[in-house]
Write an enzyme that holds these catalytic residues in place. Structure first.
Site, PDB file in Angstrom:
ATOM      1  N   HIS A   1       0.889  -1.343   0.169  1.00  0.00           N
ATOM      2  CA  HIS A   1      -0.105  -0.287   0.088  1.00  0.00           C
ATOM      3  C   HIS A   1       0.876   1.252   0.260  1.00  0.00           C
ATOM      4  CE1 HIS A   1      -3.583   2.037   1.672  1.00  0.00           C
ATOM      5  NE2 HIS A   1      -2.455   3.472   1.804  1.00  0.00           N
ATOM      6  N   GLU A   2       2.165   1.328   1.006  1.00  0.00           N
ATOM      7  CA  GLU A   2       2.579   2.434   1.352  1.00  0.00           C
ATOM      8  C   GLU A   2       3.917   2.594  -0.134  1.00  0.00           C
ATOM      9  OE1 GLU A   2       2.381   4.812   3.495  1.00  0.00           O
ATOM     10  OE2 GLU A   2       0.713   4.121   3.840  1.00  0.00           O
TER      11      GLU A   2
ATOM     12  N   HIS B   1       1.567   4.295  -2.914  1.00  0.00           N
ATOM     13  CA  HIS B   1       1.765   5.700  -2.996  1.00  0.00           C
ATOM     14  C   HIS B   1       2.990   5.942  -3.071  1.00  0.00           C
ATOM     15  CE1 HIS B   1      -2.022   6.399  -0.492  1.00  0.00           C
ATOM     16  NE2 HIS B   1      -1.235   5.366   0.225  1.00  0.00           N
TER      17      HIS B   1
END
Length: 227
Positions: free
Chosen positions: A38-39, A42
C-alpha cells in the site's frame, strides 16, 4: 477482526482457538505484506508523477520495517483496518499538484483491491486443487480473512477524513481555504473516527461497501475459474 471475535464471544458465541490463530496469521500477512505494498504504491506513483521525496526518504521499498506503524499494525490485528507510516509527498513537484496528490492517494487503496483480487484467485485455486479437508478449511479461512482485511483497508482509507487517503481527494474538490482549515484538525478527526469504530457506528457502512467489492471480485473470478 479480533475485536469482533471477542465481542461475539462475550455475546455468548464460541471462541475457537484455531480460528483466532488463523485470524492472527491473516492479520500478519496484511501487516508485513499488504501494508508495505500500500505505502510502496503511494511512493511509486508519486515518483512517476515527478516527486522523488519517497525515494529520498527510503520509502520506495517493500521492506515492512520501512513502513510499519505499530499502533496502526495493532489496529489491523484488533479491528481489521489500520494504517502504516504515511509516505512523504511534496505535491509542489507535480505538474498538476492537486490532481497528482489525488492520484497518489488513490494508489494505496487500489493496491489493496488488487491484492484482494490476487488472494481471491489463490482461494479459487485452493477450492479447485486442495483435497485435504482440514488443510482446505484453514487455507480458505486465511485467504478469506486476508481478502476481507484488504478490502476493509481500501474502504477505510477512502473515508474523506484527514489523514486518511480519502482526505487528499477533498483537495481536488474543495477550495484551498476550506481544505486547509479541515486539515488543521486532522489529529482530532482521526481519533473521532476510531471512537465511531469502537462503538460500532461505522461497522455497517464499511461492511456494506466491503461486501459489494468482495461480491464483485468473487463474481469476476467465478467467470475465470467456475467456482
Amino acid at each position: 477482526m479480533l475485536f469482533s471475535l471477542i465481542r461475539n464471544a462475550l455475546s455468548g458465541g464460541k471462541l475457537d482457538f484455531m480460528t483466532v490463530l488463523l485470524y492472527i496469521v491473516s492479520s500478519l500477512i496484511v501487516i508485513f505484506l499488504c501494508l508495505p505494498v500500500h505505502e510502496f504504491a503511494h511512493g511509486f506513483v508519486a515518483v512517476k508523477l515527478g516527486d522523488n521525496t519517497p525515494k529520498y526518504q527510503g520509502r520506495l521499498t517493500l521492506n515492512p520495517l520501512a513502513h510499519i506503524d505499530y499502533l496502526g499494525a495493532l489496529s489491523i490485528l484488533v479491528f481489521g483496518f489500520g494504517w502504516a507510516r504515511p509516505v512523504g509527498v511534496n505535491m509542489r513537484n507535480f505538474k498538476n499538484p492537486k490532481l497528482g496528490m489525488a492520484i497518489t492517494a488513490l494508489a494505496g487503496p487500489v493496491s489493496n483491491i488488487l491484492l484482494s483480487l490476487i488472494f481471491m484467485i489463490i482461494m479459487k485455486l485452493i477450492m479447485l486443487y486442495v483435497t485435504a479437508v482440514t488443510l482446505y478449511q484453514y487455507l480458505i479461512l486465511v485467504c478469506y480473512v486476508t481478502i476481507s482485511i484488504n478490502i476493509s483497508l481500501a474502504v477505510f482509507n477512502l473515508i474523506p477524513i484527514p489523514p486518511l487517503d480519502g482526505s487528499r481527494l477533498l483537495n481536488v474538490i474543495l477550495p484551498d481555504r476550506i481544505y486547509y482549515k479541515i486539515m488543521r484538525y486532522e489529529q482530532y478527526l482521526i481519533w473521532a473516527v476510531f471512537a465511531l469504530i469502537w462503538i460500532g457506528v461505522l461497522d455497517r457502512p464499511i461492511s456494506y461497501l466491503s461486501d459489494l467489492i468482495f461480491f464483485g471480485l468473487d463474481k469476476l473470478t467465478f467467470l475465470i475459474f467456475g467456482v
